[in-house]
Design an enzyme around this catalytic site. Sequence first.
Site, PDB file in Angstrom:
ATOM      1  N   HIS A  65      47.218  29.691  37.773  1.00 46.84           N
ATOM      2  CA  HIS A  65      46.194  29.703  38.101  1.00 46.84           C
ATOM      3  C   HIS A  65      44.897  29.436  37.693  1.00 46.84           C
ATOM      4  CE1 HIS A  65      46.567  33.766  36.202  1.00 46.84           C
ATOM      5  NE2 HIS A  65      45.248  33.574  36.299  1.00 46.84           N
ATOM      6  N   HIS A  67      42.577  30.795  36.479  1.00 53.89           N
ATOM      7  CA  HIS A  67      40.997  31.269  35.491  1.00 53.89           C
ATOM      8  C   HIS A  67      41.491  30.728  34.519  1.00 53.89           C
ATOM      9  CE1 HIS A  67      41.490  35.474  37.900  1.00 53.89           C
ATOM     10  NE2 HIS A  67      40.593  34.706  37.881  1.00 53.89           N
ATOM     11  N   ASP A  69      41.304  32.071  30.638  1.00 50.40           N
ATOM     12  CA  ASP A  69      42.356  31.849  29.796  1.00 50.40           C
ATOM     13  C   ASP A  69      43.813  31.722  30.099  1.00 50.40           C
ATOM     14  OD1 ASP A  69      42.195  34.013  32.302  1.00 50.40           O
ATOM     15  OD2 ASP A  69      44.272  35.047  30.703  1.00 50.40           O
ATOM     16  N   HIS A  70      43.799  30.944  31.380  1.00 49.62           N
ATOM     17  CA  HIS A  70      45.015  30.585  31.548  1.00 49.62           C
ATOM     18  C   HIS A  70      44.801  28.640  31.576  1.00 49.62           C
ATOM     19  CE1 HIS A  70      47.221  34.215  33.400  1.00 49.62           C
ATOM     20  NE2 HIS A  70      45.791  34.270  32.696  1.00 49.62           N
ATOM     21  N   HIS A 123      45.862  37.933  43.187  1.00 51.91           N
ATOM     22  CA  HIS A 123      45.292  37.903  42.021  1.00 51.91           C
ATOM     23  C   HIS A 123      44.367  36.583  42.465  1.00 51.91           C
ATOM     24  CE1 HIS A 123      44.353  38.254  37.862  1.00 51.91           C
ATOM     25  NE2 HIS A 123      44.580  37.330  37.824  1.00 51.91           N
ATOM     26  N   ASP A 142      49.696  35.745  36.767  1.00 56.43           N
ATOM     27  CA  ASP A 142      49.087  37.462  36.323  1.00 56.43           C
ATOM     28  C   ASP A 142      49.498  38.108  37.728  1.00 56.43           C
ATOM     29  OD1 ASP A 142      48.105  36.780  33.970  1.00 56.43           O
ATOM     30  OD2 ASP A 142      45.711  36.595  34.608  1.00 56.43           O
ATOM     31  N   HIS A 180      50.058  38.327  30.192  1.00 52.05           N
ATOM     32  CA  HIS A 180      49.275  39.436  29.158  1.00 52.05           C
ATOM     33  C   HIS A 180      50.652  40.108  29.083  1.00 52.05           C
ATOM     34  CE1 HIS A 180      45.628  38.497  30.258  1.00 52.05           C
ATOM     35  NE2 HIS A 180      45.884  38.011  31.655  1.00 52.05           N
TER      36      HIS A 180
HETATM   37 ZN   LIG Z   1      43.749  35.466  36.225  1.00 55.04          ZN
END
Ligand SMILES: [Zn+2]
Length: 269
Positions: A65, A67, A69-70, A123, A142, A180
């Site tokens: 996805h 985001h 941090d990905h 999410h 996530d 995570h």
């Molecule tokens: Zn995320």
Amino acid sequence: MLSAKPSDISRNALSVVAIPAFADNYIWLIHNGEHAAVVDPGDAQPVLDVLISRNLTLAAILLTHHHADHVGGVPHLLRHRPVPVWGPRNPSIGGITNHLGEGDHASVPEIGLVLDVLEVPGHTLDHIAYVAAQEGWVFCGDTLFAGGCGRLFEGSAQQMTTSLAKLARLPGDTAVYCAHEYTVANLRFAVAAEPGNSLLHARLLAEQTKRSHGEPTIPSTIELEKQTNPFLRNTEAEIIATLQNKRGLVSGKPVEAFAALREWKNAFR
Ligand SMILES: [Zn+2]
């Protein structure tokens, strides 16, 4: 002539390495000792460090996805080595060469890996998961966490329950590689939601022991999640009763129980 050479077996022997990133992310690196695919590289440097130290050649990037941090490490990794980038049908994510939706397949021929794609919105709306059916792995970003699930940033409770149910239908021994290390906090919440679940108490102790030794709690399994994750257990009588008593839940509808659980978890300390 039929003959099974030992080398044919070892060629498909893949390993998964957890690369810690930021405060609590895991970037998953799948390799055969020579080539590697990386899932959700939010940061490039920890991936490059592992590639160099293990003498592995990057062959593909897989994204779940949008985001940061990905996906944040993708440009740097592509400067290091231009490889195919598989990801959701979201034009806002730069660098994707192969857009994927429900029922599509991603393949990394260098390591003999084929992944089935599930759309799992909730999410985020673009969220996808990768299932390695042969190996019995799911990379779910996530969406499903060990003992919990992702926050609803873009999707609805209905979408997320549908997505989680899709993951819960995978074989019970499927290893769950989420993105995570939230497990212990998730399970503390789970105990508040379902205090009578003895498996849950045992799991919390076991996961706390792993963390006290600095070990990841991931991967989990689909079966363990079905037994202990409240967000997959929103039809359980004890959870619904807890929500009715403590959170003012009126209806017993699973999707409303899920929404009440998610809201409670957002504020749970
Ligand atoms: Zn995320």
